[in-house]
Scaffold this motif. Structure first.
Motif, short mmCIF file in Angstrom:
data_model
loop_
_atom_site.label_atom_id
_atom_site.label_comp_id
_atom_site.label_asym_id
_atom_site.label_seq_id
_atom_site.Cartn_x
_atom_site.Cartn_y
_atom_site.Cartn_z
N PHE A 135 27.14 10.02 1.96
CA PHE A 135 26.95 9.52 3.33
C PHE A 135 26.23 8.19 3.23
O PHE A 135 25.55 7.92 2.23
N GLY A 136 26.42 7.36 4.23
CA GLY A 136 25.75 6.07 4.16
C GLY A 136 25.98 5.25 5.41
O GLY A 136 26.44 5.76 6.44
N ALA A 137 25.65 3.96 5.28
CA ALA A 137 25.72 3.06 6.43
C ALA A 137 27.12 3.12 7.04
O ALA A 137 28.12 3.33 6.37
N GLN A 187 22.81 10.54 -4.04
CA GLN A 187 21.38 10.70 -4.30
C GLN A 187 20.59 9.79 -3.36
O GLN A 187 20.22 8.67 -3.73
N ALA A 188 20.36 10.25 -2.13
CA ALA A 188 19.65 9.41 -1.16
C ALA A 188 18.22 9.88 -0.96
O ALA A 188 17.31 9.08 -0.82
N ASN A 189 18.06 11.17 -0.94
CA ASN A 189 16.75 11.73 -0.67
C ASN A 189 16.80 13.20 -1.10
O ASN A 189 17.67 13.94 -0.65
N LEU A 190 15.88 13.59 -1.96
CA LEU A 190 15.92 14.95 -2.50
C LEU A 190 15.82 16.01 -1.41
O LEU A 190 16.44 17.07 -1.49
N ASP A 217 0.84 -1.19 0.00
CA ASP A 217 0.00 0.00 0.00
C ASP A 217 0.89 1.25 0.00
O ASP A 217 1.48 1.61 1.02
N THR A 218 1.02 1.88 -1.14
CA THR A 218 1.80 3.11 -1.25
C THR A 218 1.26 3.88 -2.45
O THR A 218 0.31 3.45 -3.10
N SER A 219 1.88 5.02 -2.75
CA SER A 219 1.44 5.78 -3.91
C SER A 219 2.61 6.58 -4.46
O SER A 219 3.57 6.87 -3.73
N VAL A 225 18.13 8.05 10.16
CA VAL A 225 19.09 8.34 9.08
C VAL A 225 18.87 9.77 8.60
O VAL A 225 19.81 10.56 8.47
N TYR A 226 17.61 10.09 8.39
CA TYR A 226 17.27 11.43 7.90
C TYR A 226 17.76 12.50 8.86
O TYR A 226 18.41 13.47 8.47
N ARG A 227 17.47 12.29 10.16
CA ARG A 227 17.86 13.27 11.18
C ARG A 227 19.37 13.46 11.21
O ARG A 227 19.87 14.58 11.26
N1 ACO Z 1 3.92 4.46 1.35
C1 ACO Z 1 2.93 4.91 2.14
N2 ACO Z 1 3.04 5.04 3.47
C2 ACO Z 1 4.23 4.69 4.01
C3 ACO Z 1 5.31 4.23 3.23
C4 ACO Z 1 5.11 4.11 1.86
N3 ACO Z 1 6.08 3.67 1.01
N4 ACO Z 1 6.35 3.98 4.05
C5 ACO Z 1 5.94 4.28 5.29
N5 ACO Z 1 4.67 4.72 5.27
C6 ACO Z 1 3.85 5.16 6.39
C7 ACO Z 1 4.24 4.48 7.68
O1 ACO Z 1 3.55 3.27 7.84
C8 ACO Z 1 3.82 5.51 8.68
O2 ACO Z 1 2.44 5.43 8.89
P1 ACO Z 1 1.83 5.61 10.39
O3 ACO Z 1 2.22 7.01 10.80
O4 ACO Z 1 0.38 5.41 10.18
O5 ACO Z 1 2.51 4.55 11.22
C9 ACO Z 1 4.09 6.83 8.00
O6 ACO Z 1 4.09 6.55 6.59
C10 ACO Z 1 5.44 7.40 8.36
O7 ACO Z 1 6.41 6.38 8.24
P2 ACO Z 1 7.92 6.64 8.44
O8 ACO Z 1 8.71 5.40 8.18
O9 ACO Z 1 8.11 7.30 9.77
O10 ACO Z 1 8.15 7.63 7.23
P3 ACO Z 1 9.12 8.86 7.12
O11 ACO Z 1 8.31 10.09 7.13
O12 ACO Z 1 10.30 8.75 8.04
O13 ACO Z 1 9.63 8.64 5.63
C11 ACO Z 1 11.57 7.84 4.48
C12 ACO Z 1 10.32 7.47 5.26
C13 ACO Z 1 11.14 8.49 3.18
C14 ACO Z 1 12.36 6.57 4.18
C15 ACO Z 1 12.39 8.85 5.31
O14 ACO Z 1 12.57 8.37 6.61
C16 ACO Z 1 13.76 9.11 4.72
O15 ACO Z 1 13.88 9.56 3.60
N6 ACO Z 1 14.80 8.83 5.49
C17 ACO Z 1 16.17 8.99 5.02
C18 ACO Z 1 16.58 7.67 4.51
C19 ACO Z 1 17.79 7.76 3.66
O16 ACO Z 1 18.18 8.78 3.17
N7 ACO Z 1 18.36 6.57 3.50
C20 ACO Z 1 19.49 6.38 2.67
C21 ACO Z 1 20.71 6.91 3.31
S1 ACO Z 1 21.79 5.73 3.76
C22 ACO Z 1 22.26 5.08 2.39
O17 ACO Z 1 22.17 5.71 1.35
C23 ACO Z 1 22.77 3.69 2.43
#
Ligand code: ACO
Length: 336
Positions: free
Chosen positions: A318-320, A259-262, A32-34, A226-228
């Motif tokens: 940046f990454g793990a 390119q991890a997150n815009l 379930d996503t969009s 990760v985001y924080r």
């Molecule tokens: N579609 C719809 N809803 C979703 C999805 C999805 N794909 N994923 C999560 N949700 C829902 C959750 O279930 C939750 O619902 P709830 O509040 O009812 O429980 C709500 O959305 C919020 O979920 P979170 O996981 O807290 O979503 P968040 O706002 O943190 O966004 C995201 C998720 C986009 C992954 C964000 O945390 C992010 O971008 N983080 C940075 C991650 C990153 O940059 N990673 C890569 C770096 S490290 C590397 O590159 C190896």
């Protein structure tokens, strides 16, 4: 830098991506996503994923061939191969050794892999720089390649939306004209928060010792943490990188970030006060391709006319780990 260090020239850069495109719309068949949810939070519309014979290895070979073709260095003259990968197609033999064999690079040179996740390209470049600066090796092939799609939990909708597969490669050599293409480079890590993005090789215990309990072997990520972390550390870090190099923002033509997150990229852009055209993004079409993302963004944006060569750019990732790093580099004409 050490006294009398030999400067480095970036001779060629290449990339390779798989054929299959997976759109946000496609992902709605899994969970379930969009498109709207994913795009507004990440900037991603679609990503590429390996299928059939494609793998991190196969993409890495292809990217290496493309980088070598752009360079004036022949495969025979490569003296060291460094592969940055955290989602490899196999743990050993090292991908570096396999790429050596596949490209017919002389069989007595060293080749190894490093794991610095999405900062892998910057780490590998930093290692290569040390070897070139010391005079130990002259011509080095760097490959950054990951097939993340094979390591993801395809029921985890908050993590699996982010990643795509791809490879990048760079040929670097001792500079003959005294100009160093690495104006500055820096790598960092903080292992104390390493658990916010992990891939555990659980394996199976010896049945004589303990009954087996199957554990999932997937990438796990606390996206919010990760985001924080990145939003807190990266903007100031990049600003400091420029200042430490004795440069000003106007000395930099492009910022080419991992390119991890815009939204994270935009936070860095705002901090530096850069215009949008100075900040290179292609996350919309490729997602997060880990170590490959910086060279992929560089070469692809040159192909698209967004980046002009004969310029200066900040590469930052940046990454793990968590790991992070950055390099201010000269992009000479003809390198990609
Ligand atoms: N579609 C719809 N809803 C979703 C999805 C999805 N794909 N994923 C999560 N949700 C829902 C959750 O279930 C939750 O619902 P709830 O509040 O009812 O429980 C709500 O959305 C919020 O979920 P979170 O996981 O807290 O979503 P968040 O706002 O943190 O966004 C995201 C998720 C986009 C992954 C964000 O945390 C992010 O971008 N983080 C940075 C991650 C990153 O940059 N990673 C890569 C770096 S490290 C590397 O590159 C190896």
């Amino acid at each position: 830098m050490i006294n009398n260090a030999i400067p480095l020239r970036i001779a060629g850069v290449g990339y390779s991506v798989p054929k299959a495109v997976v759109t946000n719309e496609d992902l709605t068949k899994l969970y379930d996503t969009s498109d709207e949810w994913i795009y507004t939070r990440t900037g991603i519309k679609e990503r590429r994923m390996v299928s059939g014979d494609e793998s991190a290895f196969e993409l890495g070979v292809d990217a290496a061939k493309n980088a070598l073709a752009k360079s004036d260095i022949k495969a025979d003259d490569i003296e060291l191969i460094i592969v940055a990968t955290s989602a490899p197609s196999q743990l050993y033999p090292a991908m570096g050794c396999r790429i050596q064999a596949e490209l017919g690079i002389p069989n007595n040179i060293p080749a190894f892999d490093i794991t610095a996740a999405c900062t892998g390209l910057i780490y590998a470049l930093s290692i290569a720089r040390g070897f070139i600066a010391s005079g130990m090796y002259k011509n080095i092939l760097i490959v950054a390649t990951d097939n993340n799609s094979k390591l993801l939990d395809w029921s985890d909708r908050s993590c699996s939306i982010l990643f795509g597969d791809g490879a990048g490669a760079m040929v670097v050599t001792a500079s003959e004209d005294g100009v160093d293409d690495i104006i500055s480079i820096d790598i960092k890590s903080d292992g104390s928060i390493g658990n916010i993005i992990e891939f555990n090789l659980a394996g199976k215990n010896c049945p004589l010792v303990e009954p087996n309990t199957e554990k999932p072997q997937f990438i796990t990520m606390n996206g919010k943490e990760v985001y924080r972390f990145v939003a807190r550390v990266l903007p100031e870090y990049v600003e400091q990188l420029v200042a430490n190099a004795g440069m000003k923002n106007e000395d930099i033509d492009y910022l080419i970030p991992h390119q991890a997150n815009l939204r994270i990229i935009q936070a860095v852009q705002e901090r530096l006060g850069y215009s949008e055209d100075k900040v290179i993004t292609n996350i919309e079409r490729f997602g997060n391709t880990s170590a490959a993302s910086i060279p992929l963004a560089l070469v692809e944006s040159v192909e698209q006319g967004k980046v002009k060569l004969g310029s200066t750019a900040i590469l930052t990732g940046f990454g793990a780990g968590m790991t992070w790093g950055g390099a201010i580099v000269r992009l000479r004409e003809g390198i990609c």
